[in-house]
Design a protein around this motif. Structure first.
Motif, PDB file in Angstrom:
ATOM      1  N   GLU A   1     -44.920  20.515   3.351  1.00  0.00           N
ATOM      2  CA  GLU A   1     -46.347  20.668   3.662  1.00  0.00           C
ATOM      3  C   GLU A   1     -47.166  20.914   2.390  1.00  0.00           C
ATOM      4  O   GLU A   1     -48.287  20.416   2.259  1.00  0.00           O
ATOM      5  N   THR A   2     -46.611  21.656   1.478  1.00  0.00           N
ATOM      6  CA  THR A   2     -47.301  21.883   0.209  1.00  0.00           C
ATOM      7  C   THR A   2     -47.472  20.574  -0.543  1.00  0.00           C
ATOM      8  O   THR A   2     -48.504  20.332  -1.186  1.00  0.00           O
ATOM      9  N   LEU A   3     -46.466  19.714  -0.440  1.00  0.00           N
ATOM     10  CA  LEU A   3     -46.541  18.410  -1.094  1.00  0.00           C
ATOM     11  C   LEU A   3     -47.706  17.594  -0.542  1.00  0.00           C
ATOM     12  O   LEU A   3     -48.442  16.946  -1.289  1.00  0.00           O
ATOM     13  N   LYS A   4     -47.903  17.644   0.775  1.00  0.00           N
ATOM     14  CA  LYS A   4     -49.027  16.920   1.392  1.00  0.00           C
ATOM     15  C   LYS A   4     -50.363  17.457   0.865  1.00  0.00           C
ATOM     16  O   LYS A   4     -51.271  16.687   0.520  1.00  0.00           O
TER      17      LYS A   4
ATOM     18  N   GLN B   1     -55.162  17.035  -2.572  1.00  0.00           N
ATOM     19  CA  GLN B   1     -55.977  17.601  -3.638  1.00  0.00           C
ATOM     20  C   GLN B   1     -56.249  16.576  -4.732  1.00  0.00           C
ATOM     21  O   GLN B   1     -57.332  16.514  -5.304  1.00  0.00           O
ATOM     22  N   ASP B   2     -55.243  15.727  -4.990  1.00  0.00           N
ATOM     23  CA  ASP B   2     -55.361  14.738  -6.061  1.00  0.00           C
ATOM     24  C   ASP B   2     -55.899  13.391  -5.577  1.00  0.00           C
ATOM     25  O   ASP B   2     -56.037  12.470  -6.388  1.00  0.00           O
ATOM     26  N   ASP B   3     -56.181  13.255  -4.234  1.00  0.00           N
ATOM     27  CA  ASP B   3     -56.602  11.966  -3.670  1.00  0.00           C
ATOM     28  C   ASP B   3     -55.606  10.867  -4.019  1.00  0.00           C
ATOM     29  O   ASP B   3     -55.981   9.725  -4.320  1.00  0.00           O
ATOM     30  N   ASP B   4     -54.345  11.207  -3.983  1.00  0.00           N
ATOM     31  CA  ASP B   4     -53.288  10.243  -4.286  1.00  0.00           C
ATOM     32  C   ASP B   4     -52.874   9.557  -2.986  1.00  0.00           C
ATOM     33  O   ASP B   4     -51.941   9.976  -2.294  1.00  0.00           O
ATOM     34  N   HIS B   5     -53.593   8.468  -2.616  1.00  0.00           N
ATOM     35  CA  HIS B   5     -53.368   7.802  -1.332  1.00  0.00           C
ATOM     36  C   HIS B   5     -51.984   7.160  -1.262  1.00  0.00           C
ATOM     37  O   HIS B   5     -51.370   7.154  -0.189  1.00  0.00           O
ATOM     38  N   GLN B   6     -51.523   6.625  -2.366  1.00  0.00           N
ATOM     39  CA  GLN B   6     -50.217   5.964  -2.363  1.00  0.00           C
ATOM     40  C   GLN B   6     -49.114   6.960  -2.001  1.00  0.00           C
ATOM     41  O   GLN B   6     -48.296   6.715  -1.107  1.00  0.00           O
ATOM     42  N   GLU B   7     -49.076   8.097  -2.740  1.00  0.00           N
ATOM     43  CA  GLU B   7     -48.035   9.095  -2.471  1.00  0.00           C
ATOM     44  C   GLU B   7     -48.221   9.758  -1.114  1.00  0.00           C
ATOM     45  O   GLU B   7     -47.252  10.114  -0.447  1.00  0.00           O
ATOM     46  N   LEU B   8     -49.475   9.922  -0.700  1.00  0.00           N
ATOM     47  CA  LEU B   8     -49.718  10.502   0.619  1.00  0.00           C
ATOM     48  C   LEU B   8     -49.195   9.590   1.715  1.00  0.00           C
ATOM     49  O   LEU B   8     -48.617  10.054   2.704  1.00  0.00           O
ATOM     50  N   ALA B   9     -49.375   8.258   1.532  1.00  0.00           N
ATOM     51  CA  ALA B   9     -48.836   7.307   2.501  1.00  0.00           C
ATOM     52  C   ALA B   9     -47.314   7.360   2.520  1.00  0.00           C
ATOM     53  O   ALA B   9     -46.689   7.343   3.594  1.00  0.00           O
ATOM     54  N   ASN B  10     -46.712   7.441   1.309  1.00  0.00           N
ATOM     55  CA  ASN B  10     -45.246   7.550   1.251  1.00  0.00           C
ATOM     56  C   ASN B  10     -44.769   8.814   1.965  1.00  0.00           C
ATOM     57  O   ASN B  10     -43.739   8.811   2.655  1.00  0.00           O
ATOM     58  N   TYR B  11     -45.530   9.904   1.786  1.00  0.00           N
ATOM     59  CA  TYR B  11     -45.185  11.154   2.468  1.00  0.00           C
ATOM     60  C   TYR B  11     -45.252  10.974   3.991  1.00  0.00           C
ATOM     61  O   TYR B  11     -44.360  11.442   4.723  1.00  0.00           O
ATOM     62  N   GLN B  12     -46.295  10.257   4.498  1.00  0.00           N
ATOM     63  CA  GLN B  12     -46.450  10.047   5.946  1.00  0.00           C
ATOM     64  C   GLN B  12     -45.295   9.222   6.494  1.00  0.00           C
ATOM     65  O   GLN B  12     -44.776   9.505   7.586  1.00  0.00           O
ATOM     66  N   VAL B  13     -44.873   8.228   5.724  1.00  0.00           N
ATOM     67  CA  VAL B  13     -43.752   7.402   6.175  1.00  0.00           C
ATOM     68  C   VAL B  13     -42.480   8.248   6.259  1.00  0.00           C
ATOM     69  O   VAL B  13     -41.726   8.191   7.246  1.00  0.00           O
ATOM     70  N   THR B  14     -42.239   9.036   5.197  1.00  0.00           N
ATOM     71  CA  THR B  14     -41.035   9.882   5.193  1.00  0.00           C
ATOM     72  C   THR B  14     -41.081  10.892   6.339  1.00  0.00           C
ATOM     73  O   THR B  14     -40.077  11.129   7.027  1.00  0.00           O
TER      74      THR B  14
ATOM     75  N   TYR C   1     -44.050  31.768 -10.609  1.00  0.00           N
ATOM     76  CA  TYR C   1     -44.868  32.957 -10.886  1.00  0.00           C
ATOM     77  C   TYR C   1     -46.345  32.653 -10.620  1.00  0.00           C
ATOM     78  O   TYR C   1     -47.047  33.445  -9.981  1.00  0.00           O
ATOM     79  N   LEU C   2     -46.831  31.508 -11.108  1.00  0.00           N
ATOM     80  CA  LEU C   2     -48.242  31.137 -10.918  1.00  0.00           C
ATOM     81  C   LEU C   2     -48.568  30.980  -9.447  1.00  0.00           C
ATOM     82  O   LEU C   2     -49.637  31.376  -8.981  1.00  0.00           O
ATOM     83  N   LYS C   3     -47.640  30.403  -8.716  1.00  0.00           N
ATOM     84  CA  LYS C   3     -47.875  30.181  -7.285  1.00  0.00           C
ATOM     85  C   LYS C   3     -48.062  31.503  -6.539  1.00  0.00           C
ATOM     86  O   LYS C   3     -48.893  31.617  -5.633  1.00  0.00           O
ATOM     87  N   ASN C   4     -47.281  32.506  -6.954  1.00  0.00           N
ATOM     88  CA  ASN C   4     -47.374  33.812  -6.291  1.00  0.00           C
ATOM     89  C   ASN C   4     -48.595  34.610  -6.741  1.00  0.00           C
ATOM     90  O   ASN C   4     -49.086  35.466  -6.003  1.00  0.00           O
TER      91      ASN C   4
ATOM     92  N   GLY D   1     -56.010  26.826  -4.706  1.00  0.00           N
ATOM     93  CA  GLY D   1     -56.895  25.909  -5.423  1.00  0.00           C
ATOM     94  C   GLY D   1     -56.732  26.037  -6.929  1.00  0.00           C
ATOM     95  O   GLY D   1     -56.578  25.035  -7.640  1.00  0.00           O
ATOM     96  N   ASP D   2     -56.756  27.274  -7.433  1.00  0.00           N
ATOM     97  CA  ASP D   2     -56.597  27.493  -8.873  1.00  0.00           C
ATOM     98  C   ASP D   2     -55.211  27.058  -9.342  1.00  0.00           C
ATOM     99  O   ASP D   2     -55.047  26.524 -10.451  1.00  0.00           O
ATOM    100  N   PHE D   3     -54.222  27.290  -8.486  1.00  0.00           N
ATOM    101  CA  PHE D   3     -52.855  26.911  -8.821  1.00  0.00           C
ATOM    102  C   PHE D   3     -52.739  25.400  -9.011  1.00  0.00           C
ATOM    103  O   PHE D   3     -52.178  24.917 -10.004  1.00  0.00           O
ATOM    104  N   PHE D   4     -53.308  24.638  -8.080  1.00  0.00           N
ATOM    105  CA  PHE D   4     -53.245  23.177  -8.184  1.00  0.00           C
ATOM    106  C   PHE D   4     -54.030  22.680  -9.395  1.00  0.00           C
ATOM    107  O   PHE D   4     -53.600  21.752 -10.091  1.00  0.00           O
ATOM    108  N   MET D   5     -55.175  23.292  -9.670  1.00  0.00           N
ATOM    109  CA  MET D   5     -55.975  22.867 -10.821  1.00  0.00           C
ATOM    110  C   MET D   5     -55.228  23.142 -12.126  1.00  0.00           C
ATOM    111  O   MET D   5     -55.298  22.358 -13.083  1.00  0.00           O
TER     112      MET D   5
END
Length: 833
Positions: free
Chosen positions: A611-614, A619-632, A577-580, A585-589
């Motif tokens: 893509e939303t996951l990326k 948004q969170d500057d989560d480099h570790q998870e972003l790298a895992n996402y790039q590998v996947t 519901y919030l996403k819609n 930006g407000d949704f992620f915050m």
């Protein structure tokens, strides 16, 4: 008994009586004159629209609503259009039909509920007459327009308008007409003067009542019974014809000696009566006509209105209200003068008993001699239910209680039930409540409907007391009343939100079947959002809280409640519901403030929205998870260049996350991919995408030993792994010479027992024996046994003086090897010493 029968009037074989229900509490200045009056059946409320034809803006008609006892419920000036008819629905809602075809619906307190129209064409032609009727489908409305056409709505809650066929020769409105319900079909019966017609959905049929000749003249008034079973027709010559409503038979035809059409004509009969009658009202006269030639006449001193009921007729005037009904047969048998019915004798016996007279015994003996004591008790109980006067009720019930003391097998349930029902009926008949129900009406409408009517009229304490007295289950009784009470409580504007919430919580508590979310929804509908939120705090089920919070645009609170509930489906519902509803930006915050919701949303995105996951990781500057996402993501790419590009991005992100191991592993993966592409281009090996071990296995299987050794060195593959891979590959290809050379290339890091096992798996004992001598001493016995060399195994075991190894060899030996067994036994004995 004489005073009870004083107001009885004989009519054929039956008796009729008028019982005073109330002295009306209202003060009507002009009585009921110049008013549209409508009273709901089953002792329902009364509506008066005074001077409905008044059109001046400065002097409008007054709409007044009263209880059946004349207690004012609501009153307000009528500011809408001219009203043609007033009526009540089966649920005590007030209907007002206007000239333009609009039907306005109000509740019993005069609050506007809704409206509907009887059709667009009615606006031009206007409504000449209208009737509100009740059918098996619900409450209906029928109108006749200025164009002489009839329109029906059989159920106003499921509005479907039906325009009936034209009536031949009809100009304007008919002389008289009514609505019939037969075989679940709704029809209109009308008189144009000389002719009588029935209108249904498709046709207009001329009919002629049996036995009503032309000399009787035109029909000027008609009435149908409460159950739509009987029909009465009044002619211009003063004749009254009665018969079944299907017009196939005739009950009676009476000359009333009065040619003036009656103001009202209503049927009066009990459900099981065989003596139906018709009540006709003129200006100063009320006449009751039975199916025979006799009648009863009552002079009327003031204007009255007749209200047809299931078992009688209510006579409503400005000063009082009476009930005219046929005296029930059981009451006739008990109270009729000189009656010898068992019930009459039992009642007299009890009266004599109260006087301490021996006649009581004589009456009882007479009843017992006839074996009718059980019937006498039943008659007294039944008659008590039909009596309106509480003193008479008590006399009959005491007589029944007296009689049942002399019965050994009497079932008390009917007696107890009647006592309870009469106590309930007497309480609702009080003038302050104003529901003059008879026992017959009560049985027909059921207890649940009575509770609903009390709740609808906001008699909550009485409704709760009745529910508790009759031991109705909470979810059907008290809880249902409290639910309605709370819904009304939140609409009180003179109390604060805090006071209302506290009052509702104290009163409702943990009552089963009462949902605080339902009460909160009602508060929200009334514009009291803060009150709704306070009420939702008392709701134990998060699944009920969250949807309403979302509806109220309190998304943050809804998300918190969903997370607290531990229900992942509920959290997903709120997140979706919030996403819609929010921008990204407000949704992620919002999600960042709720770690549980954020984690669940990430799981969802991994499966559904990559893509939303990326974006979420960025948004969170989560480099570790972003790298895992790039590998996947790299492994979903079919082109090698794109895959390498994504892997390089992953390396950069791992470096930012200071994860050196993952960065190095990703770089190694890139080198392997480039190596695989080179070999694919050169040899067509089809290696791209394989793991390091699978690549080496494939190279060895293809005989590309140099390339396999290059991978072994470049990627620092452990010696044991490389030797195992090459050993298995050479054995599978049966390259025994190469295997022997490999074993001599340097000392084996995996030992030589592996060579023995691999050779034996390939069923090559000859090659296996070559490596037995190289096996380490502690493994030599096992190696000899692997190649079925018992002598060698025995020598090795004896040499090592190992009892367990000797026992192992003995277990493999057969009885024919007696020399070997003796040798081992002697060696074992020596080893023990």
């Amino acid at each position: 008994m004489s005073f009870i029968t004083a107001n009885w009037n004989p009519l054929g074989e039956a008796f009729y009586r008028k019982t005073e229900l109330y002295e009306m509490s209202w003060s009507l200045r002009d009585g009921l004159r110049d008013s549209l009056v409508a009273a709901a059946p089953y002792g329902g409320p009364i509506a008066l629209l005074r001077e409905p034809q008044r059109r001046s803006p400065s002097s409008r008609p007054q709409l007044e609503i009263y209880s059946a006892s004349g207690v004012s419920i609501a009153s307000f000036p009528w500011k809408s259009g001219p009203v043609v008819q007033v009526g009540w629905t089966v649920s005590d809602e007030l209907l007002l039909v206007q000239e333009d075809g609009s039907v306005l619906i109000y509740d019993v307190f005069g609050t506007f509920k809704r409206h509907f129209s009887m059709g667009q064409e009615v606006v031009q032609s206007q409504v000449l007459e209208a009737q509100v009727f009740h059918s098996p489908y619900g409450t209906g409305v029928a109108i006749v327009t200025g164009s002489s056409r009839f329109t029906l709505a059989t159920n106003i809650d499921d509005l479907k308008l039906r325009r009936l066929p034209e009536v031949p020769g009809l100009q304007g409105k008919p002389v008289c007409w009514l609505v019939l319900t037969q075989d679940r079909q709704t029809k209109v019966l009308l008189s144009t003067g000389p002719d009588l017609y029935i209108l249904d959905n498709t046709s207009c049929t001329a009919v002629s009542p049996p036995g009503l000749g032309p000399q009787s003249g035109s029909i000027v008034h008609m009435s149908v019974s409460f159950s739509y079973k009987y029909l009465a027709l009044f002619t211009e010559t003063g004749h009254l014809w009665t018969g079944p409503s299907h017009l196939q038979d005739k009950l009676n035809e009476v000359d009333t000696k009065n040619t003036n059409p009656p103001q009202q004509m209503v049927w009066c009969r009990r459900p099981k009566s065989q003596q139906p009658s018709v009540v006709l009202l003129w200006d100063k006269l009320l006449m009751v006509i039975g199916v025979r030639q006799d009648n009863i006449q009552f002079p009327m001193e003031e204007p009255c209105v007749l209200v047809g009921e299931l078992d009688g007729v209510r006579i409503l005037s400005s000063s009082q209200q009476e009930l005219l009904q046929e005296v029930p047969l059981v009451c006739q048998e008990i109270f009729k003068i000189a009656s010898m019915a068992p019930g009459a004798l039992l009642l007299e016996a009890h009266r004599e008993y109260q006087k301490s007279s021996q006649k009581a015994d004589e009456y009882l003996r007479e009843i017992k001699e006839q074996s009718m004591l059980g019937e006498a008790v039943r008659q007294c109980v039944e008659a008590a239910g039909h009596e309106y006067d509480s003193i008479t009720q008590k006399d009959l019930l005491r007589a029944a209680s007296f009689g049942k003391c002399f019965l050994t097998d009497f079932a008390p349930d009917p007696f107890v039930l009647t006592c309870r029902e009469l106590r309930v009926l007497n309480s609702v008949r009080e003038s302050s409540v104003g529901l003059p129900l008879t026992h017959t009406q009560f049985k027909q409408m059921t207890l649940q409907v009575l509770i609903d009517r009390l709740v609808y009229r906001q008699f909550y304490p009485l409704a709760i007391e009745i529910c508790r007295y009759l031991k109705i289950p909470d979810y059907q009784g008290v809880s249902r009343v409290l639910k309605h009470w709370a819904s009304c409580k939140v609409q009180q504007k003179d109390l604060t939100d805090e006071a209302i919430a506290r009052a509702v919580c104290v009163k409702v508590g943990d009552s089963p079947g009462v949902s605080y979310s339902h009460i909160a929804a009602k508060a929200y509908e009334c514009g009291r959002t803060e009150l709704a939120i306070k009420l939702l705090d008392f709701e134990a089920r998060s699944g009920e809280q969250v949807p309403l919070l979302l509806k109220m645009k309190r998304s943050q609170l809804a998300l918190s409640k969903a997370v607290e509930s531990g229900d992942t489906d509920l959290v997903y519902t709120v997140v979706t519901y919030l996403k819609n509803e929010m921008n990204r930006g407000d949704f992620f915050m919002t999600l960042r403030n709720q770690p549980v919701a954020l984690s669940l949303y990430r799981q969802f995105c991994k499966l559904q929205e990559q893509e939303t996951l990326k974006d979420l990781y960025n948004q969170d500057d989560d480099h570790q998870e972003l790298a895992n996402y790039q590998v996947t993501a790299s492994y979903r790419e079919k082109r090698l260049d794109s895959r390498l590009s994504l892997l390089q991005s992953a390396v950069d992100e791992y470096n930012k996350a200071k994860n050196e191991f993952s960065a190095k592993a990703t770089e190694d993966e890139m080198r392997l991919l480039r190596f695989q592409r080179k070999l694919d281009d050169e040899k067509g090996a089809g290696l791209l995408g394989l793991s390091l071990q699978a690549t080496m296995e494939a190279l060895l299987a293809l005989g590309l030993h140099k390339q396999a050794e290059q991978l072994y060195r470049d990627f620092r593959v452990p010696d044991k792994r490389y030797w195992w891979l090459k050993l298995k590959s050479l054995a599978e290809k049966e390259e025994w010479e190469e295997l022997e050379k490999f074993s001599k290339s340097k000392k084996s890091p995996i030992g030589y027992l592996a060579f023995v096992d691999v050779c034996m798996k390939s069923n090559n004992r000859f090659e296996a024996k070559k490596y037995v001598s190289k096996v380490m001493p502690e493994q030599r016995v096992r190696a000899h046994l692997a190649v079925s060399d018992l002598e060698g195994a025995a020598d090795a075991a004896i040499e090592r003086k190992n009892e367990s190894e000797m026992a192992l060899v003995l277990s493999r030996s057969s009885t024919s090897d007696r020399l070997l067994i003796d040798r081992l036994n002697r060696a074992a004995t020596v080893a023990k010493k």
